[in-house]
Design a protein around this motif. Structure first.
Motif, PDB file in Angstrom:
ATOM      1  N   ARG A 191     -10.149  14.177 -17.414  1.00 54.47           N
ATOM      2  CA  ARG A 191      -9.818  14.444 -16.014  1.00 54.47           C
ATOM      3  C   ARG A 191     -10.786  13.654 -15.163  1.00 54.47           C
ATOM      4  NH1 ARG A 191      -7.034  19.640 -15.609  1.00 54.47           N
ATOM      5  NH2 ARG A 191      -6.989  20.500 -17.702  1.00 54.47           N
ATOM      6  N   ALA A 192     -10.278  13.041 -14.123  1.00 53.27           N
ATOM      7  CA  ALA A 192     -11.171  12.361 -13.191  1.00 53.27           C
ATOM      8  C   ALA A 192     -11.817  13.412 -12.298  1.00 53.27           C
ATOM      9  CB  ALA A 192     -10.381  11.368 -12.349  1.00 53.27           C
TER      10      ALA A 192
ATOM     11  N   ILE B 110      -5.900  11.606  -9.209  1.00 51.98           N
ATOM     12  CA  ILE B 110      -7.043  10.743  -8.922  1.00 51.98           C
ATOM     13  C   ILE B 110      -8.087  11.461  -8.082  1.00 51.98           C
ATOM     14  CG2 ILE B 110      -7.752   8.654  -7.663  1.00 51.98           C
ATOM     15  CD1 ILE B 110      -4.984   7.479  -8.342  1.00 51.98           C
TER      16      ILE B 110
ATOM     17  N   GLY C   4     -11.324   9.659  -6.730  1.00 53.01           N
ATOM     18  CA  GLY C   4     -11.927   8.348  -6.901  1.00 53.01           C
ATOM     19  C   GLY C   4     -12.652   7.815  -5.686  1.00 53.01           C
TER      20      GLY C   4
ATOM     21  N   SER D 287      -5.076  11.742  -5.169  1.00 52.84           N
ATOM     22  CA  SER D 287      -3.637  11.470  -5.256  1.00 52.84           C
ATOM     23  C   SER D 287      -2.850  12.753  -5.451  1.00 52.84           C
ATOM     24  CB  SER D 287      -3.341  10.547  -6.437  1.00 52.84           C
ATOM     25  OG  SER D 287      -3.587  11.235  -7.651  1.00 52.84           O
TER      26      SER D 287
ATOM     27  N   GLN E 268      -1.750  13.738  -8.017  1.00 50.60           N
ATOM     28  CA  GLN E 268      -0.725  13.336  -9.000  1.00 50.60           C
ATOM     29  C   GLN E 268       0.592  12.893  -8.376  1.00 50.60           C
ATOM     30  OE1 GLN E 268      -1.205  15.237 -13.159  1.00 50.60           O
ATOM     31  NE2 GLN E 268      -1.157  16.957 -11.751  1.00 50.60           N
ATOM     32  N   THR E 269       0.557  12.416  -7.144  1.00 49.09           N
ATOM     33  CA  THR E 269       1.796  11.978  -6.503  1.00 49.09           C
ATOM     34  C   THR E 269       2.055  10.493  -6.719  1.00 49.09           C
ATOM     35  OG1 THR E 269       0.600  11.427  -4.509  1.00 49.09           O
ATOM     36  CG2 THR E 269       1.528  13.649  -4.644  1.00 49.09           C
ATOM     37  N   GLY E 270       1.036   9.759  -7.210  1.00 54.77           N
ATOM     38  CA  GLY E 270       1.172   8.318  -7.281  1.00 54.77           C
ATOM     39  C   GLY E 270       0.861   7.645  -5.947  1.00 54.77           C
ATOM     40  N   ALA E 271       0.507   8.455  -4.953  1.00 50.43           N
ATOM     41  CA  ALA E 271       0.177   7.927  -3.628  1.00 50.43           C
ATOM     42  C   ALA E 271      -1.226   8.378  -3.245  1.00 50.43           C
ATOM     43  CB  ALA E 271       1.184   8.414  -2.589  1.00 50.43           C
ATOM     44  N   PRO E 272      -2.230   7.598  -3.669  1.00 48.06           N
ATOM     45  CA  PRO E 272      -3.593   7.991  -3.328  1.00 48.06           C
ATOM     46  C   PRO E 272      -3.876   7.852  -1.837  1.00 48.06           C
ATOM     47  CG  PRO E 272      -3.580   5.904  -4.522  1.00 48.06           C
ATOM     48  CD  PRO E 272      -2.170   6.384  -4.483  1.00 48.06           C
TER      49      PRO E 272
ATOM     50  N   TRP F 199       2.684   6.880   1.633  1.00 46.80           N
ATOM     51  CA  TRP F 199       3.054   6.788   0.223  1.00 46.80           C
ATOM     52  C   TRP F 199       2.644   5.468  -0.408  1.00 46.80           C
ATOM     53  CZ3 TRP F 199       4.395  10.990  -2.395  1.00 46.80           C
ATOM     54  CH2 TRP F 199       4.752  12.120  -1.634  1.00 46.80           C
ATOM     55  N   SER F 200       1.862   4.678   0.314  1.00 49.01           N
ATOM     56  CA  SER F 200       1.336   3.462  -0.308  1.00 49.01           C
ATOM     57  C   SER F 200       0.002   3.799  -0.981  1.00 49.01           C
ATOM     58  CB  SER F 200       1.159   2.363   0.744  1.00 49.01           C
ATOM     59  OG  SER F 200       0.334   2.821   1.789  1.00 49.01           O
ATOM     60  N   ILE F 201      -0.598   2.802  -1.615  1.00 49.71           N
ATOM     61  CA  ILE F 201      -1.924   2.994  -2.203  1.00 49.71           C
ATOM     62  C   ILE F 201      -2.965   2.826  -1.106  1.00 49.71           C
ATOM     63  CG2 ILE F 201      -3.633   1.967  -3.766  1.00 49.71           C
ATOM     64  CD1 ILE F 201      -1.295   1.225  -5.646  1.00 49.71           C
TER      65      ILE F 201
ATOM     66  N   THR G 110      -7.127   3.209  -0.846  1.00 46.36           N
ATOM     67  CA  THR G 110      -8.304   3.499  -1.674  1.00 46.36           C
ATOM     68  C   THR G 110      -9.505   2.669  -1.225  1.00 46.36           C
ATOM     69  OG1 THR G 110      -9.076   3.719  -3.966  1.00 46.36           O
ATOM     70  CG2 THR G 110      -7.693   1.789  -3.475  1.00 46.36           C
TER      71      THR G 110
ATOM     72  N   ASN H  16      -1.955  -1.207  -0.027  1.00 47.32           N
ATOM     73  CA  ASN H  16      -0.863  -2.143  -0.320  1.00 47.32           C
ATOM     74  C   ASN H  16       0.332  -1.867   0.586  1.00 47.32           C
ATOM     75  OD1 ASN H  16       0.131   0.208  -1.397  1.00 47.32           O
ATOM     76  ND2 ASN H  16       0.910  -0.718  -3.278  1.00 47.32           N
TER      77      ASN H  16
END
Lengths: 183, 435
Positions: free
Chosen positions: B224-225, B246, B248, B264, B266-270, B289-291, B293, B309
């Motif tokens: 786990r992070a 994430i 991070g 994140s 766990q959504t894939g969108a940090p 919903w973009s990255i 970070t 991004n």
């Protein structure tokens, strides 16, 4: 139990855990054929022996040998900078999804990984997108979200450590299903 | 939960205690490119009274100045006499000379004095002269770095960074055994490495608190992070973030009270959040919903640079903390990430890919001028971290098919490699000046 004992006990426990990882590592890596030197560590310790049961159990369920082979395919590769599951991997992902639906007590981790190029934390995000893509495909078969946990290692656990060729990078860009202990 | 975390802490603390501390340097330093017109300086061996001290101060000072790339150093102990008139050093070609004396006071303590003089001024007055009483044997090396800082500042006008520290991750992958990750802190010249954390799971993104006393980092214990903040001196650490998905890219605010981080869920969108370290209050800064970070605070703490991004490829954006307004900052090349400010807030250093390899670049925020600092590099680079005086950038590179650290000056003129004997060293963070 005083502090010294706790530390001592935990250290012994830790050493045993690491040793356990050494001895059982082969099992899970054998199952998916990739991951080699990169996997291994204590990161996979708790789920390793059950991981073998997971694979073996599919045979026991009578899902057929063909599907059993698909179940054993738990590493999926991705194109550069992409996070969509490749067409050729869909049957294996779906077979694993069906297994989870049939075995609601089984839990898995989906690990996302990238090649070493680019920014580390950005790669963590890319890795999670890959794990997420595998999960999204599994959810189309009705997998219970509580059976799955995602972790992205970005480029921290390359499949080919110190490999800097395009072939190595291709191995690095992957999502891996790692079975956990029975719920 | 809490007691389990406590146990985990003890577990790793136990590892830490049992890990033998390395007495010397893990990393070495090789100057691969220095400035032309570097200041010629002689560093004479310090005069010794009594038994030889464990650290040759003049050797450390000479190395510091040489490795800064801004000096041509004459310091060979076999050649330079300990005491010589100024004309001697002038004839060597040196413009300035460092001389000093170490008195052994017994009981493992020393009195150290040094002077910095001009070789062609005839008025004998030193530019700099200081005496330090009662210095312990263990502190001699630190004192030597301090002297280097003073000499550097006197001759270049810029505060030196020889007393600062580097944090980095060492990865060892022994054959037929699990990988071993460690978070290490060493002196700026690679000496005195200490492992703050040793783990079979990845460790990444070390980030210093502004007072240099704590390091936030990401550790993947138990798959786990999680983000921890660890006291560098005591080794005690606190878990500050362990959400699903994430956790991070931790970055301290300039006042040290808040931590910008990435979750994140766990959504894939940090997205980027601000964590109040005292209250635990979490405030979400980006909502899409973009990255999003790699947050980095501006020196005055009013804005955050980050990687996103949102326009397709990763680019650097600036978020105004008061208004919430976000504007794009980088346009050169198809990949700009991992921003960090120089101390004056006028530049950001980024990881840039224009064509082919990933390089370290610097952007002037006033003029928009962008420059690649590692243009001659024939490999991929990553993880730039700027020295507190803005002179150099520490970063990760690939050398001999292994991850190693390197430095480049922010004007591109000076380059260093910091080789490690075995394993990989990566993800470095340059400490601030200790306050």
């Amino acid at each position: 139990m005083n502090l010294k004992t706790v530390v001592k006990t935990l250290f012994i426990f830790g050493t045993m855990t690491v040793l356990a990882a050494c001895t059982t590592k082969h099992g899970i890596n054998g199952a998916n054929g990739v991951n080699g030197a990169a996997g291994g560590s204590g990161a996979q310790t708790s789920g390793l022996s059950e991981g073998q049961n997971f694979g073996d159990g599919s045979g026991g369920m009578g899902t057929g040998s063909g599907q059993g082979n698909l179940l054993a395919q738990r590493t999926y590769h991705f194109a550069f900078d992409r996070s969509d599951v490749q067409e050729s991997d869909r049957p294996a992902v779906l077979a694993n999804a069906d297994y989870l639906v049939a075995h609601p007590n089984v839990k898995i981790i989906i690990e996302g990984n990238t090649d070493p190029r680019g920014s580390r934390e950005y790669n963590i995000a890319l890795g999670e997108r890959r794990a997420q893509a595998v999960l999204a495909l599994m959810e189309t078969r009705g997998v219970n979200r509580d059976q799955v946990r995602l972790v992205s290692y970005g480029d921290e656990r390359p499949a080919v450590p110190n490999g800097y060729t395009e072939d190595d990078y291709q191995q690095d860009r992957r999502a891996v299903i790692v079975p956990q202990q029975m719920g | 939960m809490r007691s389990r975390l406590r146990q985990l802490g003890l577990f790793f603390f136990g590892f830490f205690l049992l890990f033998p501390l390395c007495a010397h340097a893990l990393l070495s330093m090789e100057l691969t490119r220095g400035v032309s017109g570097a200041i010629p300086i002689a560093v004479a061996p310090f005069v010794q009274q009594g038994a030889t001290p464990p650290t040759a101060i003049s050797a450390v000072v000479g190395n510091d100045l040489k490795n800064s790339g801004r000096f041509t150093v004459y310091s060979d102990a076999g050649v330079l006499p300990t005491q010589a008139p100024a004309w001697y050093h002038s004839n060597l070609g040196a413009d300035a000379v460092v001389k000093g004396k170490v008195d052994n006071l017994g009981d493992g303590h020393y009195r150290v004095s040094f002077s910095l003089s001009d070789t062609y001024q005839h008025d004998k007055r030193a530019m700099l002269a200081k005496t330090y009483d009662n210095v312990s044997a263990a502190s001699l090396r630190m004192l030597a770095h301090h002297i280097s800082d003073l000499v550097y500042q006197q001759l270049t006008g810029v505060r030196g960074v020889f007393s600062t520290h580097l944090a980095y991750i060492v990865v060892e992958r022994p054959a037929n055994a699990p990988a071993r990750y460690s978070l290490q802190v060493s002196d700026e010249d690679g000496y005195n490495p200490h492992a703050l954390l040793v783990s079979p799971d990845p460790i990444m993104s070390p980030s210093w608190s502004p007072d240099g006393r704590r390091i936030a980092y990401v550790s993947f214990e138990h798959q786990r992070a999680a983000i921890y903040v660890q006291d560098v001196v005591t080794g005690r650490r606190h878990l500050v973030s362990a959400f699903p998905g994430i956790n991070g890219a931790p970055a301290f605010s300039p006042d040290g009270r808040q931590l910008a981080l990435v979750l994140s869920k766990q959504t894939g969108a940090p997205n980027i959040y601000l964590l109040n370290l005292a209250s635990g209050h979490l405030r979400q800064l980006t909502h899409d919903w973009s990255i999003n970070t790699e947050p980095a605070f501006s020196p005055e703490g009013k804005s955050i640079m980050f990687t996103s991004n949102r326009a397709g490829s990763p680019q650097v954006y600036q978020l105004n903390l008061a208004s919430g307004a976000i504007s794009r900052v980088t346009y050169s090349g198809n990949y700009n990430a991992r921003p960090s400010f120089t101390h004056d807030g006028k530049h950001i250093v980024v990881l840039n890919q224009t064509s082919g390899y990933f390089n370290i670049g610097i952007l002037n925020l006033d003029t928009g001028a962008f420059r690649v600092l590692t243009a001659s590099s024939k490999t991929d680079n990553a993880s730039p971290s700027v020295a507190p005086n803005g002179s150099m950038v520490l970063y990760g590179t690939v050398h001999d098919n292994r991850n190693m650290l390197a430095m480049v000056s922010t004007d591109g003129g000076i380059e260093l490699l910091l080789p490690i004997a075995s394993g990989d060293v990566q993800d470095p963070a340059w400490s601030p000046w200790k306050s």
